[in-house]
Design an enzyme around this catalytic site. Structure first.
Site, mmCIF file in Angstrom:
data_model
loop_
_atom_site.group_PDB
_atom_site.id
_atom_site.type_symbol
_atom_site.label_atom_id
_atom_site.label_comp_id
_atom_site.label_asym_id
_atom_site.label_seq_id
_atom_site.Cartn_x
_atom_site.Cartn_y
_atom_site.Cartn_z
ATOM 1 N N HIS A 17 0.797 -1.235 0.000
ATOM 2 C CA HIS A 17 0.000 0.000 0.000
ATOM 3 C C HIS A 17 0.827 1.282 0.000
ATOM 4 O O HIS A 17 0.302 2.351 -0.232
ATOM 5 C CB HIS A 17 -0.972 0.011 1.191
ATOM 6 C CG HIS A 17 -0.310 0.267 2.511
ATOM 7 N ND1 HIS A 17 0.596 -0.610 3.071
ATOM 8 C CD2 HIS A 17 -0.398 1.305 3.365
ATOM 9 C CE1 HIS A 17 1.025 -0.119 4.211
ATOM 10 N NE2 HIS A 17 0.428 1.037 4.420
ATOM 11 N N VAL A 21 1.458 2.134 -6.889
ATOM 12 C CA VAL A 21 0.170 1.519 -7.242
ATOM 13 C C VAL A 21 -0.686 1.315 -5.993
ATOM 14 O O VAL A 21 -1.884 1.631 -5.981
ATOM 15 C CB VAL A 21 0.393 0.179 -7.978
ATOM 16 C CG1 VAL A 21 -0.919 -0.554 -8.184
ATOM 17 C CG2 VAL A 21 1.073 0.413 -9.320
ATOM 18 N N GLY A 22 -0.071 0.805 -4.935
ATOM 19 C CA GLY A 22 -0.817 0.549 -3.703
ATOM 20 C C GLY A 22 -1.404 1.824 -3.108
ATOM 21 O O GLY A 22 -2.538 1.843 -2.619
ATOM 22 N N SER A 112 2.219 -7.108 -15.423
ATOM 23 C CA SER A 112 2.860 -6.018 -16.171
ATOM 24 C C SER A 112 2.870 -6.399 -17.645
ATOM 25 O O SER A 112 2.931 -7.592 -17.990
ATOM 26 C CB SER A 112 4.289 -5.863 -15.670
ATOM 27 O OG SER A 112 5.061 -5.173 -16.615
ATOM 28 N N TYR A 141 11.916 -10.449 -14.277
ATOM 29 C CA TYR A 141 10.696 -9.825 -13.746
ATOM 30 C C TYR A 141 9.463 -10.395 -14.458
ATOM 31 O O TYR A 141 8.456 -10.725 -13.825
ATOM 32 C CB TYR A 141 10.793 -8.316 -13.957
ATOM 33 C CG TYR A 141 9.597 -7.527 -13.494
ATOM 34 C CD1 TYR A 141 9.362 -7.304 -12.146
ATOM 35 C CD2 TYR A 141 8.698 -6.983 -14.414
ATOM 36 C CE1 TYR A 141 8.260 -6.567 -11.722
ATOM 37 C CE2 TYR A 141 7.599 -6.245 -14.000
ATOM 38 C CZ TYR A 141 7.388 -6.038 -12.652
ATOM 39 O OH TYR A 141 6.298 -5.316 -12.238
ATOM 40 N N LYS A 145 6.240 -12.456 -12.976
ATOM 41 C CA LYS A 145 4.858 -11.979 -13.143
ATOM 42 C C LYS A 145 3.997 -13.018 -13.869
ATOM 43 O O LYS A 145 2.815 -13.187 -13.546
ATOM 44 C CB LYS A 145 4.849 -10.631 -13.878
ATOM 45 C CG LYS A 145 5.327 -9.485 -13.012
ATOM 46 C CD LYS A 145 4.342 -9.230 -11.863
ATOM 47 C CE LYS A 145 4.709 -8.104 -10.958
ATOM 48 N NZ LYS A 145 3.801 -7.940 -9.820
ATOM 49 N N ASN A 170 2.745 0.514 -19.080
ATOM 50 C CA ASN A 170 3.696 1.309 -18.281
ATOM 51 C C ASN A 170 2.956 2.392 -17.485
ATOM 52 O O ASN A 170 2.172 3.137 -18.054
ATOM 53 C CB ASN A 170 4.739 1.980 -19.189
ATOM 54 C CG ASN A 170 5.798 0.999 -19.681
ATOM 55 O OD1 ASN A 170 5.485 -0.145 -19.992
ATOM 56 N ND2 ASN A 170 7.031 1.438 -19.752
ATOM 57 N N HIS A 184 11.828 4.267 -13.866
ATOM 58 C CA HIS A 184 11.329 4.152 -15.238
ATOM 59 C C HIS A 184 11.559 5.470 -15.979
ATOM 60 O O HIS A 184 11.883 6.488 -15.369
ATOM 61 C CB HIS A 184 9.832 3.814 -15.223
ATOM 62 C CG HIS A 184 9.561 2.424 -14.744
ATOM 63 N ND1 HIS A 184 9.069 2.161 -13.493
ATOM 64 C CD2 HIS A 184 9.718 1.224 -15.344
ATOM 65 C CE1 HIS A 184 8.945 0.848 -13.349
ATOM 66 N NE2 HIS A 184 9.329 0.263 -14.453
ATOM 67 N N LYS A 192 15.378 14.739 -14.830
ATOM 68 C CA LYS A 192 16.499 15.253 -15.630
ATOM 69 C C LYS A 192 16.175 16.644 -16.187
ATOM 70 O O LYS A 192 17.011 17.546 -16.152
ATOM 71 C CB LYS A 192 16.793 14.298 -16.794
ATOM 72 C CG LYS A 192 17.522 13.019 -16.386
ATOM 73 C CD LYS A 192 17.795 12.144 -17.614
ATOM 74 C CE LYS A 192 18.388 10.811 -17.228
ATOM 75 N NZ LYS A 192 18.604 9.910 -18.374
HETATM 76 O O1 GFB Z 1 10.734 2.950 -18.468
HETATM 77 P P1 GFB Z 1 11.830 2.010 -18.805
HETATM 78 O O2 GFB Z 1 12.981 1.938 -17.889
HETATM 79 O O3 GFB Z 1 11.240 0.592 -18.964
HETATM 80 O O4 GFB Z 1 12.423 2.440 -20.246
HETATM 81 P P2 GFB Z 1 10.751 -0.472 -20.071
HETATM 82 C C1 GFB Z 1 11.621 2.709 -21.365
HETATM 83 C C2 GFB Z 1 12.461 3.240 -22.500
HETATM 84 O O5 GFB Z 1 12.919 4.555 -22.155
HETATM 85 C C3 GFB Z 1 13.709 2.425 -22.838
HETATM 86 C C4 GFB Z 1 14.313 4.661 -22.421
HETATM 87 O O6 GFB Z 1 13.884 2.410 -24.236
HETATM 88 C C5 GFB Z 1 14.828 3.248 -22.184
HETATM 89 O O7 GFB Z 1 16.083 3.071 -22.781
HETATM 90 N N1 GFB Z 1 14.906 5.698 -21.557
HETATM 91 C C6 GFB Z 1 15.431 6.874 -22.001
HETATM 92 C C7 GFB Z 1 15.049 5.683 -20.226
HETATM 93 N N2 GFB Z 1 15.928 7.570 -20.986
HETATM 94 C C8 GFB Z 1 15.703 6.878 -19.872
HETATM 95 C C9 GFB Z 1 15.998 7.118 -18.489
HETATM 96 O O8 GFB Z 1 16.581 8.114 -18.098
HETATM 97 N N3 GFB Z 1 15.564 6.161 -17.603
HETATM 98 C C10 GFB Z 1 14.915 5.031 -18.015
HETATM 99 N N4 GFB Z 1 14.519 4.138 -17.088
HETATM 100 N N5 GFB Z 1 14.665 4.770 -19.309
HETATM 101 C C11 GFB Z 1 10.383 -1.796 -17.924
HETATM 102 C C12 GFB Z 1 10.738 -3.151 -17.416
HETATM 103 O O9 GFB Z 1 10.743 -1.769 -19.232
HETATM 104 O O10 GFB Z 1 9.009 -1.532 -17.880
HETATM 105 C C13 GFB Z 1 10.025 -3.511 -16.193
HETATM 106 O O11 GFB Z 1 12.152 -3.230 -17.303
HETATM 107 C C14 GFB Z 1 8.550 -3.170 -16.234
HETATM 108 O O12 GFB Z 1 10.208 -4.859 -15.952
HETATM 109 C C15 GFB Z 1 8.329 -1.774 -16.714
HETATM 110 O O13 GFB Z 1 7.869 -4.069 -17.032
HETATM 111 C C16 GFB Z 1 6.872 -1.416 -16.891
HETATM 112 O O14 GFB Z 1 9.389 -0.112 -20.551
HETATM 113 O O15 GFB Z 1 11.754 -0.684 -21.149
#
Ligand code: GFB
Length: 317
Positions: A17, A21-22, A112, A141, A145, A170, A184, A192
């Site tokens: 919680h 999401v919680g 997910s 992951y 799931k 997402n 994410h 940033k």
């Molecule tokens: O959101 P994200 O980390 O998760 O990355 P996924 C989505 C896209 O954004 C990828 C790009 O192509 C990343 O390379 N990206 C660009 C960035 N800049 C950034 C940054 O500064 N930070 C991050 N994090 N990404 C996740 C899964 O996948 O999605 C999990 O790894 C889960 O398991 C989640 O399912 C919903 O959508 O690629």
């Protein structure tokens, strides 16, 4: 509206919680005239089977939302595969099994969209599950799931428990993780862009090529859909929860820069992983229940940015 399960007067456990999401589920359930139960990590380690059994026996929930999970962005998933697989397997196995033993009336497990194959046809239908290899950056992951979905389904098939699953796309919103390495993409880019604006830097770095496409759903919309599914769905197969709001990472970066007021350059780093090329969800099953999201992406980002600014000291830890 025909309800197959009424939450009124019930003890409802939101496992997880305090997570994004919680917390959204807790806000949404406050309108349902039910008693909301929750246990923080300090009180209950969901990876501990005996502790979960004891806690559930003591609190006796009628209904359970399994919103607890170890989550993170693409690099966190790639760099901590053991934690993402083990923690999630333990959490879901313990909560689902304890709920079965206690005779919980209704349980909703949250998965997910990364459970679907990397190259699944778009938009992805519920029946695409296990139709091909997974995206390697989040395979542990996703495997956990998928196990959760199958576990809920197995208890339903073997024991007749009313356990169902929802697969969100997402997510983003208040309470998200804004850590620059573990988060994410959406919260990472808000941070940033905000930091670069304050420091008057002339560019921000965005991982990957900018070409992958992602669909984003505000967490309050997810919570609303989950409550509806809890009340109206009793089915063997999981249900996708999407928004139809899909855009490239480049377009997302530009939108966030505009909302935040960052006017510098957006520089891509192709040495960082792109992950899945696309993962848009097909939602006709949810559409048939008459549900649709209420929060558009630009408004949702603006609201999340406002939340970030208000909680700046807290989220920058
Ligand atoms: O959101 P994200 O980390 O998760 O990355 P996924 C989505 C896209 O954004 C990828 C790009 O192509 C990343 O390379 N990206 C660009 C960035 N800049 C950034 C940054 O500064 N930070 C991050 N994090 N990404 C996740 C899964 O996948 O999605 C999990 O790894 C889960 O398991 C989640 O399912 C919903 O959508 O690629």
């Amino acid at each position: 509206m025909r309800l197959s399960y009424a939450l009124k007067g019930k003890r409802v456990w939101v496992a997880g919680h305090r997570g994004m999401v919680g917390a959204a589920l807790t806000r949404r359930l406050a309108r349902e005239d039910c008693e909301i139960l929750g246990a923080g990590r300090d009180e209950l380690d969901l990876r501990d089977q005996a502790a979960v059994k004891a806690w559930t026996r003591d609190r006796k929930p009628h209904a359970v939302f399994v919103a607890a999970a170890k989550v993170g962005g693409i690099l966190a998933n790639r760099d901590h595969p053991a934690d993402f697989l083990y923690d999630n397997l333990m959490i879901e196995a313990n909560v689902i099994h304890a709920s079965h033993e206690l005779g919980v009336e209704k349980l909703l497990f949250l998965g997910s969209s990364c459970i679907y194959p990397k190259h699944a046809a778009q938009p992805m239908r519920e029946t695409d599950l296990l139709g091909g290899p997974l995206e390697p950056t989040n395979e542990p992951y996703a495997v956990a799931k998928i196990a959760g979905v199958k576990l809920a389904q197995a208890y339903r098939r073997q024991y007749g428990d009313d356990f169902i699953s929802a697969m969100p796309t997402n997510l983003y919103g208040p309470g998200d993780n804004f850590d620059l390495v573990g988060s994410h993409v959406l919260p990472a880019l808000i941070r940033k862009a905000h930091d670069a604006k304050l420091a008057q830097r002339d560019s921000i770095e965005v991982w990957g090529t900018g070409t992958p496409r992602r669909e984003f759903l505000h967490v309050d919309d997810l919570a609303d859909a989950c409550v509806l599914l809890m009340q109206r769905l009793s089915a063997d197969e999981h249900v996708n929860v999407g928004s139809g709001q899909e855009l490239s990472i480049r377009a997302l970066s530009e939108l966030i820069a505009r909302v935040v007021g960052f006017r510098g350059a957006i520089v891509f780093d192709p040495a960082k992983p792109d992950g899945a090329p696309r993962k848009r969800l097909e939602t006709s099953k949810l559409d048939a229940l008459g549900w649709s999201p209420a929060i558009g992406l630009e408004r949702g980002i603006a609201q999340t940015y406002e939340w970030y600014c208000r909680n700046y000291d807290l989220v920058r830890l």
